[in-house]
Design an enzyme around this catalytic site. Sequence first.
Site, mmCIF file in Angstrom:
data_model
loop_
_atom_site.group_PDB
_atom_site.id
_atom_site.type_symbol
_atom_site.label_atom_id
_atom_site.label_comp_id
_atom_site.label_asym_id
_atom_site.label_seq_id
_atom_site.Cartn_x
_atom_site.Cartn_y
_atom_site.Cartn_z
ATOM 1 N N HIS A 225 33.705 44.994 53.653
ATOM 2 C CA HIS A 225 32.576 45.258 52.739
ATOM 3 C C HIS A 225 31.301 44.685 53.323
ATOM 4 C CE1 HIS A 225 33.731 41.116 51.837
ATOM 5 N NE2 HIS A 225 32.502 40.925 51.369
ATOM 6 N N ASP A 227 27.908 42.481 51.761
ATOM 7 C CA ASP A 227 27.544 41.756 50.546
ATOM 8 C C ASP A 227 26.298 42.402 49.943
ATOM 9 O OD1 ASP A 227 29.655 40.070 50.988
ATOM 10 O OD2 ASP A 227 28.455 38.493 51.930
ATOM 11 N N HIS A 282 31.998 43.003 56.907
ATOM 12 C CA HIS A 282 32.896 41.924 57.303
ATOM 13 C C HIS A 282 34.155 41.956 56.443
ATOM 14 C CE1 HIS A 282 30.166 40.465 54.164
ATOM 15 N NE2 HIS A 282 31.122 39.630 53.785
ATOM 16 N N ARG A 294 43.408 28.616 53.834
ATOM 17 C CA ARG A 294 42.002 28.786 54.207
ATOM 18 C C ARG A 294 41.162 28.755 52.938
ATOM 19 N NH1 ARG A 294 38.426 33.142 55.222
ATOM 20 N NH2 ARG A 294 36.703 32.367 56.497
HETATM 21 C C1 LIG Z 1 34.822 45.600 44.305
HETATM 22 C C2 LIG Z 1 33.810 44.783 44.159
HETATM 23 C C3 LIG Z 1 33.919 43.297 44.233
HETATM 24 C C4 LIG Z 1 32.490 42.877 44.341
HETATM 25 C C5 LIG Z 1 31.796 43.864 43.469
HETATM 26 C C6 LIG Z 1 32.389 45.174 43.954
HETATM 27 O O1 LIG Z 1 32.273 46.249 43.088
HETATM 28 C C7 LIG Z 1 31.750 45.521 45.287
HETATM 29 C C8 LIG Z 1 31.185 44.264 46.011
HETATM 30 C C9 LIG Z 1 32.066 43.029 45.812
HETATM 31 C C10 LIG Z 1 31.312 41.775 46.131
HETATM 32 C C11 LIG Z 1 31.336 41.380 47.614
HETATM 33 C C12 LIG Z 1 30.492 40.129 47.776
HETATM 34 C C13 LIG Z 1 30.789 39.102 46.745
HETATM 35 O O2 LIG Z 1 32.049 38.510 47.049
HETATM 36 C C14 LIG Z 1 30.856 39.693 45.326
HETATM 37 C C15 LIG Z 1 30.969 38.592 44.291
HETATM 38 C C16 LIG Z 1 29.683 40.598 45.112
HETATM 39 O O3 LIG Z 1 28.658 40.336 44.543
HETATM 40 O O4 LIG Z 1 29.967 41.837 45.617
HETATM 41 C C17 LIG Z 1 31.945 40.720 45.295
HETATM 42 C C18 LIG Z 1 32.188 41.443 43.965
HETATM 43 C C19 LIG Z 1 33.257 40.808 43.131
HETATM 44 O O5 LIG Z 1 34.242 40.262 43.643
HETATM 45 O O6 LIG Z 1 33.172 40.904 41.900
HETATM 46 O O1 AKG Z 2 36.424 34.328 52.929
HETATM 47 C C1 AKG Z 2 35.750 34.891 53.768
HETATM 48 O O2 AKG Z 2 35.694 34.518 54.947
HETATM 49 C C2 AKG Z 2 34.943 36.115 53.390
HETATM 50 C C3 AKG Z 2 34.650 36.197 51.923
HETATM 51 C C4 AKG Z 2 33.637 37.237 51.603
HETATM 52 O O3 AKG Z 2 33.288 38.056 52.414
HETATM 53 C C5 AKG Z 2 33.050 37.272 50.257
HETATM 54 O O4 AKG Z 2 33.432 36.435 49.400
HETATM 55 O O5 AKG Z 2 32.177 38.133 50.030
HETATM 56 FE FE FE2 Z 3 31.470 39.085 51.777
#
Ligand SMILES: C=C1C[C@]23C[C@@]1(O)CC[C@H]2[C@@]12CC[C@H](O)[C@@](C)(C(=O)O1)[C@H]2[C@@H]3C(=O)O
Ligand code: AKG
Ligand code: FE2
Length: 351
Positions: A225, A227, A282, A294
Amino acid sequence: MVVATQVNPIRMEKIREVDIPVIDLSCSRSKVAKLIVKACEEYGFFKVINHGVSHHITKEMEDESFEFFDKPLPEKELVGSANPFGYGSKNIGLSGDTGELEYLLLPTNQNAIAQTSKFSYAWASLTKTHKGYHLSKALSIKNFNNNSQCRLTLWVTMCVVSSYVKSVRELACEILELIAEGLGVPHSLFSHFVRHFDSDSLLRLNHYPPVTHSFHHGNIGFGEHSDPQIITLLRSNDAPGLQISLRNGLWLPVSPDPHAFCVNIGDILQAMTNGRFVSVRHRAMANLLPNQSRLSMVFFGAPPPEATIACPPQLLKRNKPIYKTFTWSEYKSHTYAHRLGETRLDHFKIT
Ligand SMILES: C=C1C[C@]23C[C@@]1(O)CC[C@H]2[C@@]12CC[C@H](O)[C@@](C)(C(=O)O1)[C@H]2[C@@H]3C(=O)O
Ligand SMILES: O=C(O)CCC(=O)C(=O)O
Ligand SMILES: [Fe+2]
């Protein structure tokens, strides 16, 4: 504020013939600003060392996190299931994505905290307690009312989380200000979003449990994904797992370094630089080494919900904008409604 001490601000870490920039923040500000901009353009990813976040604060945060994840499942579930804030296991987000991890997702601003779960309410009250007020509120949280040992433990935890968030948020803003300097745009163009009282910044603690024999190496812990936010600062213990995607499609393992922060550019900064910076894709592999847990502690610097996201004219130069103007709230709704692996910023492209 980081003080200049050394002459050579960069070292390159060679992995599979690719150099990941490791930038020394104690070096000359103008050199560091240029190196960060270059890293954001080439990879959307770099590491920072001599970053000024106290190792003591980070270590305390790591110890508290391990202590939390070591608890029996019913106790962890007491904080409420991630919706989006709270404790999650194997599921990621609300769109059906799964992974080999458990996590705690926390808001970092007082307003958001006050409106979410009891646990988050506790977080708010206790954070304020740390600064010397709202003790009475902290002590009246329903779940913890009858157990003074539990309240005390929670209070200590909240102080640790609060100190960690404060230090890492400051580092994130410092890096965003260096980026602004390197790009020649107003100093606080990006950082003011993260410093804002209503900033939607998050803290996520990811725990990838040790490999068991029923478990295959090479399992994905947290799928591919980018961020969605502005900038991400990730610190992990000494266990490998994080990988970044290169433009040629290869996955590059990032070596763990508990003394460094991994910094990656989020979708919002890609949009605000009109695609000049890369919001790096990443993923994290489930534990690659036997018997090793981890833990990654990830701060996502985000704008307030109503912030308007657009590329400033100084960065457009003579180019046409690639993305429409949108608010963070609009972007977040779109993001959270889609799967992890999607390139969600594409939806906002001008066609
Ligand atoms: C599937 C998902 C988890 C996420 C929200 C989303 O719809 C798409 C982006 C995901 C992510 C990736 C970065 C962060 O870890 C996170 C908190 C964010 O803001 O976008 C996660 C979301 C999540 O886990 O709720
Ligand atoms: O744990 C990691 O190294 C990646 C986690 C990550 O990409 C996230 O929380 O958005
Ligand atoms: Fe991430």
